[in-house]
Design an enzyme around this catalytic site. Structure first.
Site, mmCIF file in Angstrom:
data_model
loop_
_atom_site.group_PDB
_atom_site.id
_atom_site.type_symbol
_atom_site.label_atom_id
_atom_site.label_comp_id
_atom_site.label_asym_id
_atom_site.label_seq_id
_atom_site.Cartn_x
_atom_site.Cartn_y
_atom_site.Cartn_z
ATOM 1 N N LYS A 167 -21.126 -37.662 15.294
ATOM 2 C CA LYS A 167 -21.019 -36.208 15.186
ATOM 3 C C LYS A 167 -22.360 -35.583 14.800
ATOM 4 O O LYS A 167 -22.819 -34.636 15.433
ATOM 5 C CB LYS A 167 -19.948 -35.891 14.138
ATOM 6 C CG LYS A 167 -19.571 -34.427 14.032
ATOM 7 C CD LYS A 167 -18.334 -34.276 13.134
ATOM 8 C CE LYS A 167 -18.640 -34.821 11.758
ATOM 9 N NZ LYS A 167 -17.468 -35.105 10.946
ATOM 10 N N GLU A 193 -20.471 -30.027 1.513
ATOM 11 C CA GLU A 193 -21.167 -31.254 1.906
ATOM 12 C C GLU A 193 -21.502 -32.104 0.680
ATOM 13 O O GLU A 193 -21.737 -31.591 -0.407
ATOM 14 C CB GLU A 193 -22.470 -30.905 2.630
ATOM 15 C CG GLU A 193 -22.274 -30.375 4.035
ATOM 16 C CD GLU A 193 -21.977 -31.468 5.032
ATOM 17 O OE1 GLU A 193 -22.899 -32.169 5.467
ATOM 18 O OE2 GLU A 193 -20.795 -31.636 5.374
ATOM 19 N N ARG A 194 -21.536 -33.402 0.887
ATOM 20 C CA ARG A 194 -22.040 -34.295 -0.165
ATOM 21 C C ARG A 194 -23.557 -34.145 -0.227
ATOM 22 O O ARG A 194 -24.210 -33.952 0.796
ATOM 23 C CB ARG A 194 -21.667 -35.744 0.137
ATOM 24 C CG ARG A 194 -20.164 -35.978 0.236
ATOM 25 C CD ARG A 194 -19.850 -37.352 0.824
ATOM 26 N NE ARG A 194 -18.420 -37.529 1.017
ATOM 27 C CZ ARG A 194 -17.754 -37.130 2.111
ATOM 28 N NH1 ARG A 194 -18.414 -36.522 3.080
ATOM 29 N NH2 ARG A 194 -16.467 -37.332 2.212
#
Length: 493
Positions: A167, A193-194
């Protein structure tokens, strides 16, 4: 301190209120005179480090807001200052190649950008009079997308895929092609998001050489739901500047739109609103529409958006998935099975689709080729069980011809990317729509029946297949063997 003391703590300054209650990320505040408008930004805390956005006015003197920063250390009676402005985002050319948080603060360890303007993140969608009435195709240079699921210029596409199926690589390649071929701007919006993912993406973009034409905006996973909810609006404000002022085409990448809905659900729950079906907020449809309708094609430029979507428990009837997909003009589904076979980009051609794939938009020739490809691949999919049980030799000559065409089409749809050159050693290819259609048409006419399948793997235009085929034929035993299940014995993983 009792409630009466809280109410009168800071009565002297009409622009100053006091905290009356703190419940997680929700803060109740009392103002003795004028109440700040909805969406105003307030400052509180010992050093003014807690930022609160006004969500509702409870009565003539009390309001309720959502904290955009952690509320540790916040207590009743603390003074609250009205900034007399909403949340704002920096816009301008100086934001290019930089990484920001929801407040417009640079988080890439570089000096704050100079010569930027600040705009409110709360904009309405462009009026119908300004919108373009023509449906145009947004060419990506990626064969399988341009042929089978063409994207709309100024439209929205959903990208579905789990971890490890390519992705991010696909998004990075699209950013590269927009910057190099369309001279456009790319904006990456990371919602929830991390921190590891953000840091890796920043390094990957820098290594791929596309950072100078993009802006990155992150609302990290550990941040309060209010910050995660507003980060998409901040990124969209930056995109609108490049569209409306710079008159440039913008590619807006959102990862992940489900986390936007999830953050809204958390805010709604904290505000005490009655949940809707499956616990979603009752205002989900409105909140999503307010965001998505700002992504549009106008008379000055276009914002084209590709949004990664997490589908809860693979249930496409989930309200979040239903509302998200109602806004998309195309859907790109990544397949783990195709990734395991080495067919990159690992896009499932039968599950993916586009509302643009109609004769009136893409033309009769493109539509006819698309339908033939889908029909061929669907027939091959039906024949796979027979091949697995009886072997390829038991098929009729007509079915074997279909299998040969389908397998060559699958390999032709693989493509070397510019952003993976450092890993694969294969030079990236940008393939125009006309070249991709020409290759598919020639494969469907069996012009490459005598060319080994391997020759069509990881090439650009179909003309490169003859050269690869000649090189393969020069090496004994290089032709791909066909096993009983119809898969390639020598297929790269």
């Amino acid at each position: 301190m009792d409630d009466g003391e809280n109410m009168n703590a800071i009565a002297a300054d009409p622009e100053t209120g006091s905290v009356t209650a703190v419940r997680g990320g929700i803060v109740d505040i009392r103002f003795t005179s004028r109440l700040p408008p909805i969406q105003s930004l307030l400052l509180t805390g010992k050093n003014g480090e807690v930022l609160i956005e006004v969500l509702s006015q409870l009565d003539a003197h009390n309001l309720r807001g959502i904290a955009l920063t952690p509320t540790q250390g916040l207590a009743r009676g603390m003074p609250v200052t009205d900034t007399q402005r909403p949340l704002r985002a920096p816009v301008g050319k100086a934001t290019l190649s930089r990484m920001f948080d929801v407040f417009g603060t640079a988080i890439d360890r570089k000096a704050p950008p100079q010569e930027v303007q600040w705009r409110t993140v709360h904009h309405s969608s462009p009026p119908l009079a300004r919108r373009s009435t023509r449906s145009e195709i947004f060419e990506t240079g990626i064969k399988i997308i341009d042929v089978l699921m063409p994207l709309e210029r100024g439209g929205k596409a959903g990208l579905l895929g789990g971890a490890g199926v390519g992705k991010t690589i696909l998004l990075t390649e699209m950013i590269h092609n927009v910057a190099r071929q369309h001279e456009g701007v790319s904006i990456f919006c990371g919602i929830g998001e991390r921190c590891r993912e953000g840091e890796e993406l920043y390094r990957d973009m820098a290594a791929a050489g596309v950072l100078e034409n993009m802006v990155m905006v992150f609302g990290q996973m550990n941040e309060p739901p209010g910050a995660r909810f507003r980060v998409a609006h901040a990124a969209l404000t930056m995109a609108e500047y490049f569209r409306d002022v710079e008159h440039r085409d913008v590619l807006l990448l959102v990862d992940n739109i489900y986390r936007f809905i999830q953050a809204g659900m958390e805010v709604s729950g904290l505000m005490g609103q009655m949940p809707s079906r499956l616990g979603y907020q009752p205002t989900m449809s409105t909140e999503l529409a307010q965001l998505e309708e700002r992504i549009a094609n106008t008379d000055t430029g276009a914002i084209t958006s590709i949004q990664a979507v997490y589908v809860p428990a693979d249930d496409f009837s989930d309200p979040a998935a239903v509302h998200a997909f109602s806004h998309f003009s195309a859907s790109i589904v990544l397949s783990r099975k195709r990734a395991s076979e080495g067919l990159y980009p690992a896009i499932d051609p039968l599950q993916s689709g586009s509302k643009m794939a109609t004769p009136g938009v893409i033309g009769q020739r493109h539509y006819r080729i698309t339908q033939e490809i889908r029909h061929t691949l669907a027939q091959y999919d039906e024949l796979k069980d027979i091949i697995a049980m009886l072997g390829l030799e038991q098929l009729s000559p007509e079915d074997r011809a279909i299998v040969a065409r389908a397998r060559r089409l699958e390999r032709f749809f693989t493509q070397p990317f510019f952003t993976t050159e450092q890993f694969t050693g294969i030079t990236g290819r940008f393939v125009s729509l006309e070249e991709a259609l020409d290759g598919c048409e020639r494969i469907l006419r069996d012009e490459f029946r005598d060319v080994p399948e391997r020759a069509l793997y990881m090439i650009g235009p179909v003309s490169e297949a003859r050269q690869a085929g000649s090189a393969d034929n020069a090496q004994p035993g290089s032709r791909i063997d066909t096993s009983r299940d119809g898969s390639s014995a020598g297929q790269p993983a």
